[in-house]
Structure formats: C-alpha cells, structure tokens
Design a protein around this motif. Structure first.
Motif, mmCIF file in Angstrom:
data_model
loop_
_atom_site.group_PDB
_atom_site.id
_atom_site.type_symbol
_atom_site.label_atom_id
_atom_site.label_comp_id
_atom_site.label_asym_id
_atom_site.label_seq_id
_atom_site.Cartn_x
_atom_site.Cartn_y
_atom_site.Cartn_z
ATOM 1 N N LEU A 129 0.839 -1.207 0.000
ATOM 2 C CA LEU A 129 0.000 0.000 0.000
ATOM 3 C C LEU A 129 0.872 1.255 0.000
ATOM 4 C CD1 LEU A 129 -3.067 0.580 0.031
ATOM 5 C CD2 LEU A 129 -2.872 0.884 2.503
ATOM 6 N N MET A 130 1.939 1.234 0.775
ATOM 7 C CA MET A 130 2.852 2.370 0.806
ATOM 8 C C MET A 130 3.557 2.536 -0.537
ATOM 9 S SD MET A 130 6.083 3.063 3.370
ATOM 10 C CE MET A 130 5.113 3.738 4.711
ATOM 11 N N ARG A 131 3.974 1.444 -1.150
ATOM 12 C CA ARG A 131 4.660 1.514 -2.435
ATOM 13 C C ARG A 131 3.727 2.008 -3.542
ATOM 14 N NH1 ARG A 131 9.508 -1.036 -3.117
ATOM 15 N NH2 ARG A 131 8.987 -1.666 -5.238
ATOM 16 N N LEU A 132 2.436 1.744 -3.420
ATOM 17 C CA LEU A 132 1.467 2.279 -4.385
ATOM 18 C C LEU A 132 1.406 3.793 -4.294
ATOM 19 C CD1 LEU A 132 -1.373 -0.353 -3.907
ATOM 20 C CD2 LEU A 132 -0.151 0.071 -6.043
ATOM 21 N N LEU A 133 1.508 4.320 -3.089
ATOM 22 C CA LEU A 133 1.515 5.767 -2.916
ATOM 23 C C LEU A 133 2.814 6.379 -3.420
ATOM 24 C CD1 LEU A 133 0.317 8.398 -1.850
ATOM 25 C CD2 LEU A 133 1.088 7.755 0.452
ATOM 26 N N ALA A 134 3.920 5.672 -3.201
ATOM 27 C CA ALA A 134 5.220 6.183 -3.651
ATOM 28 C C ALA A 134 5.395 6.095 -5.160
ATOM 29 C CB ALA A 134 6.340 5.411 -2.961
ATOM 30 N N GLY A 135 4.617 5.227 -5.816
ATOM 31 C CA GLY A 135 4.722 5.085 -7.262
ATOM 32 C C GLY A 135 5.588 3.925 -7.704
ATOM 33 N N PHE A 136 6.056 3.112 -6.758
ATOM 34 C CA PHE A 136 6.875 1.953 -7.116
ATOM 35 C C PHE A 136 6.022 0.779 -7.585
ATOM 36 C CE2 PHE A 136 9.587 3.963 -3.684
ATOM 37 C CZ PHE A 136 10.396 4.624 -4.582
ATOM 38 N N GLU A 137 4.730 0.833 -7.344
ATOM 39 C CA GLU A 137 3.779 -0.147 -7.856
ATOM 40 C C GLU A 137 2.576 0.610 -8.412
ATOM 41 O OE1 GLU A 137 4.573 -3.210 -7.971
ATOM 42 O OE2 GLU A 137 6.106 -3.467 -6.415
ATOM 43 N N GLN A 138 1.870 -0.025 -9.340
ATOM 44 C CA GLN A 138 0.661 0.555 -9.915
ATOM 45 C C GLN A 138 -0.542 -0.291 -9.508
ATOM 46 O OE1 GLN A 138 0.202 3.442 -11.739
ATOM 47 N NE2 GLN A 138 2.327 3.823 -11.143
ATOM 48 N N PRO A 139 -1.649 0.336 -9.119
ATOM 49 C CA PRO A 139 -2.823 -0.441 -8.705
ATOM 50 C C PRO A 139 -3.466 -1.176 -9.881
ATOM 51 C CG PRO A 139 -3.358 1.899 -8.791
ATOM 52 C CD PRO A 139 -1.878 1.795 -9.018
ATOM 53 N N ASP A 140 -4.014 -2.349 -9.609
ATOM 54 C CA ASP A 140 -4.792 -3.074 -10.618
ATOM 55 C C ASP A 140 -6.190 -2.503 -10.731
ATOM 56 O OD1 ASP A 140 -2.638 -4.826 -10.980
ATOM 57 O OD2 ASP A 140 -3.337 -6.141 -9.370
ATOM 58 N N ALA A 141 -6.666 -1.919 -9.641
ATOM 59 C CA ALA A 141 -7.997 -1.312 -9.622
ATOM 60 C C ALA A 141 -7.993 -0.202 -8.586
ATOM 61 C CB ALA A 141 -9.062 -2.357 -9.276
ATOM 62 N N GLY A 142 -8.894 0.763 -8.757
ATOM 63 C CA GLY A 142 -9.001 1.865 -7.812
ATOM 64 C C GLY A 142 -8.072 3.017 -8.141
ATOM 65 N N ARG A 143 -8.135 4.039 -7.293
ATOM 66 C CA ARG A 143 -7.352 5.259 -7.517
ATOM 67 C C ARG A 143 -6.555 5.605 -6.262
ATOM 68 N NH1 ARG A 143 -11.259 9.941 -9.112
ATOM 69 N NH2 ARG A 143 -12.267 9.194 -7.189
ATOM 70 N N VAL A 144 -5.352 6.143 -6.498
ATOM 71 C CA VAL A 144 -4.543 6.717 -5.433
ATOM 72 C C VAL A 144 -4.533 8.224 -5.653
ATOM 73 C CG1 VAL A 144 -2.298 6.782 -4.304
ATOM 74 C CG2 VAL A 144 -3.123 4.644 -5.301
ATOM 75 N N MET A 145 -5.122 8.958 -4.707
ATOM 76 C CA MET A 145 -5.288 10.402 -4.852
ATOM 77 C C MET A 145 -4.342 11.126 -3.895
ATOM 78 S SD MET A 145 -7.940 10.302 -6.973
ATOM 79 C CE MET A 145 -8.667 11.944 -6.940
ATOM 80 N N LEU A 146 -3.744 12.204 -4.380
ATOM 81 C CA LEU A 146 -2.891 13.054 -3.547
ATOM 82 C C LEU A 146 -3.289 14.503 -3.807
ATOM 83 C CD1 LEU A 146 -0.510 13.379 -1.588
ATOM 84 C CD2 LEU A 146 1.021 13.428 -3.554
ATOM 85 N N GLY A 147 -3.734 15.180 -2.770
ATOM 86 C CA GLY A 147 -4.193 16.553 -2.926
ATOM 87 C C GLY A 147 -5.373 16.655 -3.858
ATOM 88 N N GLY A 148 -6.230 15.636 -3.869
ATOM 89 C CA GLY A 148 -7.428 15.643 -4.701
ATOM 90 C C GLY A 148 -7.195 15.252 -6.142
#
Length: 386
Positions: free
Chosen positions: A75-94
């Motif tokens: 989950l942390m690596r998805l936020l950092a950009g080292f992994e990409q989600p298969d589904a859903g969105r990772v939002m930062l500052g909207g």
C-alpha cells in the motif's frame, strides 16, 4: 542519548496535548491529503491489497500496522509510485497520481535498509535528491546544513556511512528523505535495525520532527508498541484488507474483532452464549462461568468477551461477585515495572494477568503453585461478535 535539560527531547512540543484536539478526520469539511479509493493490487495469484479505501490528512502521523504479508508495504509503495494499482485510484491533494512517476511525486520514502550510498559522504547522500531536482548549489548546501542540524549530525557531513553508528545512519536516511521537503514522508519499518533503547528514543524524535516540520508522516510497522506511541491514527491490516482504523486508544480499548484484540497487545478471550443483553450490559454464559461485560450482543448467539491482562486483578484471598475466577499460578514473568502471571483456571485453560510493581519490595510475592482469585470489572471488558 542524554534526555536531560539539554537532551534531544528538550523544548519539544507537548505532542500529547496536540493530539487531544487534532482530529481532521472527524470534520466533514476537511479534505484528505491522501486518499486510497477502492485500491487493489495482486502479484500473480496473491492479492496483496484488496479493495482498500482510506483517507490520510495533512499533518497526520498515520501508521499501517499488521503482520508480514498483510499488504501494508505494498500500500505504501502504491503511494510512492513503485507499484501501480490493478484497480481503484490513489489520490494526492485531490488528484489521481497514477500517471506520475515516483520522482515526480511530492512523496519521499525512507527504506528499512536506509539505502545509503556507501561511496558518498553524509552530506552527499543528503544532497542526492536535491541534485536530481536541479536545486542550485548554494541552496543545496544550505538545505544540507539545515538537515544536518535538524537530525543532530552537525560536523559529520564529511563522513561516509560506514563510519557511523546504526542510529546515525538512520538519521542520515531521514535527512535525505526530508531534504526535498515532500508533502508526505513514507517510513518503511524505520526502526527495525535499532536496539530497544534507541528505538524508544527515536520514536519521540520522529514525533518531534513531524510536529516541527508540519509534515504528514506515514509509517509501516509490525511493532504494536511503535504504532501506539507515534501515530495519531492506526490502520490495522489483515490479508490485504483494513480491519480497523482509529486512534491508538480506540483500537486498543475497543477492538473491532478478535483479530484486532489479539494483534494489539495481549488479551484474554471468553467465548460463550449471550444470555442477556440489556441496559448496556451483556451476560455471557461461558465454560469458565458467567461473564458480565458492558456492551451489546445478540441474545442466544455466540460472542466473546475480551479483557486485557492489566485489567485483571490478582488476589491471594477468596473473592465474591461477578467475573471472579479461581486458579493456580502456573508461571510468571518479572518485567521490572510489571509482573505477568499465567494462571490456570481449569485443566489446559489459562488466563493472563498483569500487576504493576508499584512498591520496591513486597512481603510475600506470589509464585508458582499459589492459589489466586482473578477478577475484573464489567467496564474493563469489551464484547466482540466476530
């Protein structure tokens, strides 16, 4: 480290007092800084993150807590950009940041291994990210000196990592991650390599830094004590899902289920059938006898009552009333500030109780083989239905 008047904790903010009023998640008008929206990630047949939705707010110190393999680091690596989600969105500052490569995200990650460059000096390690961003030499030098002072490594800028202690290397890694002034700092098991005393000191230093800089910190850990100390809120994870999110006291005192109750600290569980549930109190018929607890449960259905060891009183004389269990001390452990007792109340059935060592000596300490009576208040127990 010196914790006296001139120690690293002198002059730090009253973090406990700050946390009493800090609760942006309770404000319907507050917009989260980070938002995981139905995020999933699989590696082959293993779903590491499974439909996670979670909000993290500006200036929050947030902890992802769980055992190895629960999905917290993914989950942390998805936020950092080292992994990409298969589904859903990772939002930062909207904004959805799925298309942003790691180096273009205002997010920096401090790795468990610290990942310092052995051939570079301390100052060069700290400056590495700034140079990649194209920051001017003069500003880079000034920022490096600022970071060295912030993490109390003044005068060590010319040393290499192999000339530092483990705690100093950790602070270099922290300074390198903070130098680019990210919106959120990600900490992946940052204290795993430190000894117990240094871990305890470093927890408060991290809290102090986070408050002083006004940044958002997100820490991944499997250490319950660590999460309880540093975090404004904790998300407990299990098998890729978030089981409970809350303040440390909420997660400890009011666990959502048996998994959380057992993972956060020690707990005694009484299983039985709910005989009555009225007036905010449940009466549970268990194999250990009737158990009273505050809460609610479905009458006639199976439920559990959870009681923390420190809420169980140990008596050397017979007791009467509700929630009294007779037994024999099977074993005990002296921990300095506490003594933990393992009490057998029936063949193969044990209860843990913890007694604070409030006085320097006792005339007759309890020991193995002693008959004791355990008791706890209904208000000290919590009813769990799953």
């Amino acid at each position: 480290m010196d914790q006296g008047a001139d120690g690293p904790l002198s002059g730090r903010p009253n973090i406990g007092g700050i946390r009493e009023t800090f609760a942006p998640w309770a404000d319907p008008a507050a917009a989260p800084l980070v938002r995981f929206d139905g995020v999933s990630k699989a590696f082959g047949d293993t779903r590491a993150v499974n439909d996670v939705s979670l909000s993290i707010y500006e200036r929050e110190f947030f902890a992802l807590l769980g055992p190895s393999g629960c999905g917290k680091t993914t989950l942390m690596r998805l936020l950092a950009g080292f992994e990409q989600p298969d589904a859903g969105r990772v939002m930062l500052g909207g904004r959805d940041i799925a298309a942003d490569p790691p180096h273009q995200r205002p997010v920096h990650m401090m790795f468990q291994s610290y990942a310092l460059f052995p051939h570079l000096s301390v100052a060069q390690n700290i400056a590495f990210g700034l140079k990649r961003q194209g920051v001017a030499k003069a500003e880079t030098a000034a920022r490096v000196e600022e970071m060295l002072a912030l993490v109390r490594l003044e005068g060590l800028g010319r040393r290499r990592p192999d000339q530092l202690s483990g705690g100093q290397r950790q602070r270099v890694a922290l300074a390198r991650a903070l130098a680019p002034r990210p919106k959120i700092l990600l900490l992946d098991e940052p204290m795993a390599a430190l000894d117990k005393k240094l871990r305890e000191e470093t927890r408060f230093e991290l809290m102090n830094l986070q408050q002083a800089l006004g940044l958002t910190f997100m820490i991944v850990t499997h250490d319950q004590d660590e999460a309880m100390v540093v975090a404004d809120r904790i998300a407990v994870m299990r098998e890729g899902r978030i089981v409970q999110v809350g303040r440390p006291a909420e997660v400890y005192e009011a666990p959502a289920d048996r998994y959380v109750a057992g993972f956060i600290g020690d707990v005694n569980l009484f299983e039985g059938r709910v005989a009555t549930s009225e007036g905010g109190r449940v009466r549970l018929l268990s194999e250990d006898g009737p158990i009273e607890a505050e809460g609610a449960g479905p009458v006639g259905e199976t439920a559990w009552v959870a009681v923390r060891p420190e809420k169980v009183a140990v008596h050397s004389e017979p007791q009467l009333g509700d929630n009294v269990l007779a037994g024999t001390i099977l074993d005990y452990g002296y921990l300095g500030d506490w003594t933990t007792y393992l009490v057998e109340i029936a063949p193969g059935r044990t209860i843990r109780a913890a007694r604070a060592n409030a006085t320097r000596t006792v005339a007759r300490p309890l020991g193995c083989g002693d008959a004791v009576w355990l008791s706890f208040e209904p208000a000290s127990a919590v009813v769990l239905t799953r």
